[in-house]
Design a protein around this motif. Structure first.
Motif, mmCIF file in Angstrom:
data_model
loop_
_atom_site.group_PDB
_atom_site.id
_atom_site.type_symbol
_atom_site.label_atom_id
_atom_site.label_comp_id
_atom_site.label_asym_id
_atom_site.label_seq_id
_atom_site.Cartn_x
_atom_site.Cartn_y
_atom_site.Cartn_z
ATOM 1 N N LYS A 168 -6.460 -3.220 -9.137
ATOM 2 C CA LYS A 168 -7.733 -2.534 -9.381
ATOM 3 C C LYS A 168 -7.534 -1.028 -9.474
ATOM 4 O O LYS A 168 -8.087 -0.369 -10.371
ATOM 5 C CB LYS A 168 -8.729 -2.872 -8.275
ATOM 6 C CG LYS A 168 -9.175 -4.330 -8.259
ATOM 7 C CD LYS A 168 -10.153 -4.572 -7.115
ATOM 8 C CE LYS A 168 -10.610 -6.030 -7.094
ATOM 9 N NZ LYS A 168 -11.540 -6.295 -5.958
ATOM 10 N N ASP A 169 -6.728 -0.485 -8.554
ATOM 11 C CA ASP A 169 -6.469 0.956 -8.586
ATOM 12 C C ASP A 169 -5.731 1.360 -9.858
ATOM 13 O O ASP A 169 -5.963 2.442 -10.399
ATOM 14 C CB ASP A 169 -5.640 1.364 -7.359
ATOM 15 C CG ASP A 169 -6.406 1.198 -6.057
ATOM 16 O OD1 ASP A 169 -7.653 1.118 -6.108
ATOM 17 O OD2 ASP A 169 -5.760 1.118 -4.990
ATOM 18 N N SER A 176 -1.190 -5.875 -0.603
ATOM 19 C CA SER A 176 -2.480 -5.447 -1.169
ATOM 20 C C SER A 176 -2.378 -5.492 -2.690
ATOM 21 O O SER A 176 -2.663 -4.514 -3.382
ATOM 22 C CB SER A 176 -2.839 -4.040 -0.686
ATOM 23 O OG SER A 176 -1.813 -3.121 -1.032
ATOM 24 N N SER A 207 0.841 -1.187 0.000
ATOM 25 C CA SER A 207 0.000 0.000 0.000
ATOM 26 C C SER A 207 0.885 1.249 0.000
ATOM 27 O O SER A 207 2.104 1.164 0.130
ATOM 28 C CB SER A 207 -0.907 0.006 1.236
ATOM 29 O OG SER A 207 -0.117 0.056 2.421
ATOM 30 N N VAL A 258 -3.975 -7.272 -5.110
ATOM 31 C CA VAL A 258 -5.206 -7.201 -5.910
ATOM 32 C C VAL A 258 -5.760 -5.785 -5.921
ATOM 33 O O VAL A 258 -6.188 -5.274 -6.961
ATOM 34 C CB VAL A 258 -6.242 -8.205 -5.374
ATOM 35 C CG1 VAL A 258 -7.561 -8.068 -6.130
ATOM 36 C CG2 VAL A 258 -5.715 -9.628 -5.479
ATOM 37 N N GLN A 259 -5.722 -5.133 -4.783
ATOM 38 C CA GLN A 259 -6.243 -3.765 -4.701
ATOM 39 C C GLN A 259 -5.422 -2.812 -5.557
ATOM 40 O O GLN A 259 -5.963 -1.914 -6.220
ATOM 41 C CB GLN A 259 -6.247 -3.297 -3.240
ATOM 42 C CG GLN A 259 -6.861 -1.925 -3.025
ATOM 43 C CD GLN A 259 -8.307 -1.866 -3.476
ATOM 44 O OE1 GLN A 259 -9.091 -2.771 -3.202
ATOM 45 N NE2 GLN A 259 -8.679 -0.795 -4.164
ATOM 46 N N ASN A 260 -4.099 -3.025 -5.566
ATOM 47 C CA ASN A 260 -3.249 -2.166 -6.387
ATOM 48 C C ASN A 260 -3.527 -2.358 -7.877
ATOM 49 O O ASN A 260 -3.472 -1.403 -8.659
ATOM 50 C CB ASN A 260 -1.775 -2.445 -6.092
ATOM 51 C CG ASN A 260 -1.322 -1.866 -4.770
ATOM 52 O OD1 ASN A 260 -2.040 -1.082 -4.154
ATOM 53 N ND2 ASN A 260 -0.145 -2.243 -4.324
#
Length: 293
Positions: free
Chosen positions: A72-73, A66, A50, A68-70
């Protein structure tokens, strides 16, 4: 001292420099591997961090992932602009490398198999062009593109990458190593024209060389940065390299760009890695062309 003791002493004296040399080589190889792999390891680990974890001291740890979140972002940033950049890079690199390799190999084949006026002088110009840095050619190419009205278009970046002097040089080397003159003479005796001979006979023999030139072209075009920066002002036409540079410049003001830049850099490496994995056997055989008669 007995003969056996003298023999053992002599053997140990001879083995000592050999072991010392082997140890030195292993140390140098280990340092080289660390120098190569540590940045790649940092990129893999940092891509899953993050924004707050990126600036901590334990970035090389496997905690606080993180990933997967990165991702998506990354594809959501600025309206999904990264996906457009990625597609542009694939189009520039894959299509440009394929056409450029065909042109380079065909030119090298012509230099090797045909006799025409001032052939060696023209080939000398090709070799001289290999030594010219691409940054030196950026301004003349921009002026030509401006005169023809293609600045800030797909063609202003795509057309210049089709012509590679080093690829022409490699094409001639591969033609010398892979295409015997006797085979061409036999094809001509059978009534095949020059174009038919090249497409149906020579091009099949030049397969490994074609793949080798393609890989060199693919790497050069994918990493191409200066030419798109000079030619393009429309963000939707940017390749990945130029787009990430722009985001990285904005990250000094907007820190939320840092994680997506690192994740985007990791994904940008994947096409080259996959290309070398799947085409490495052709690349190896191409590099050894002409080494064994």
């Amino acid at each position: 001292m007995t003969t056996a003791e003298l023999s053992r002493s002599t053997r140990s004296t001879l083995l000592r420099p050999r072991l010392l040399g082997r140890t030195t080589v292993n140390v140098v190889v280990a340092i080289s591997v660390l120098y190569t792999m540590l940045p790649a390891l940092w990129l893999v680990l940092a891509a899953g961090k993050s924004r707050d974890a990126l600036f901590s001291s334990n970035i090389l740890s496997f905690k606080d992932f993180s990933f997967v979140q990165n991702v998506k972002d990354l594809f959501a940033m600025d309206g999904g602009l990264y996906g457009r950049w990625y597609g542009n890079s694939l189009l520039y690199a894959v299509l440009g490398a394929a056409l450029g390799a065909m042109i380079s190999v065909a030119c090298g084949y012509a230099f090797d198999k045909y006799h025409f006026r001032h052939k060696e002088k023209l080939f000398g110009l090709v070799l001289a062009a290999v030594m010219v840095p691409q940054t030196v050619l950026a301004l003349p190419l921009y002026l030509i593109a401006s005169a023809t009205g293609v600045v800030n278009t797909f063609w202003s970046v795509f057309i210049p990458v089709l012509f590679n002097p080093f690829g022409v040089y490699l094409g001639r080397i591969f033609a010398q190593g892979y295409v015997p003159d006797e085979v061409l003479e036999a094809a001509r005796v059978d009534g095949a024209g020059e174009l038919t001979t090249y497409v149906r006979v020579s091009l099949r023999m030049l397969g490994p060389g074609l793949i080798t030139v393609f890989l060199f072209q693919l790497t050069a075009i994918w990493n191409n940065f200066f030419l798109p920066m000079v030619m393009l002002s429309n963000q939707k036409l940017y390749p990945v390299s130029l787009g990430l540079f722009q985001w990285n410049s904005q990250a000094t003001v907007s820190p939320e760009y840092y994680p997506v830049v690192i994740m985007g850099s990791l994904l940008a490496v994947l096409p080259l890695v996959l290309a070398f994995i799947f085409l490495q056997r052709f690349w190896r055989s191409g590099l050894t062309a002409g080494a064994v008669k």
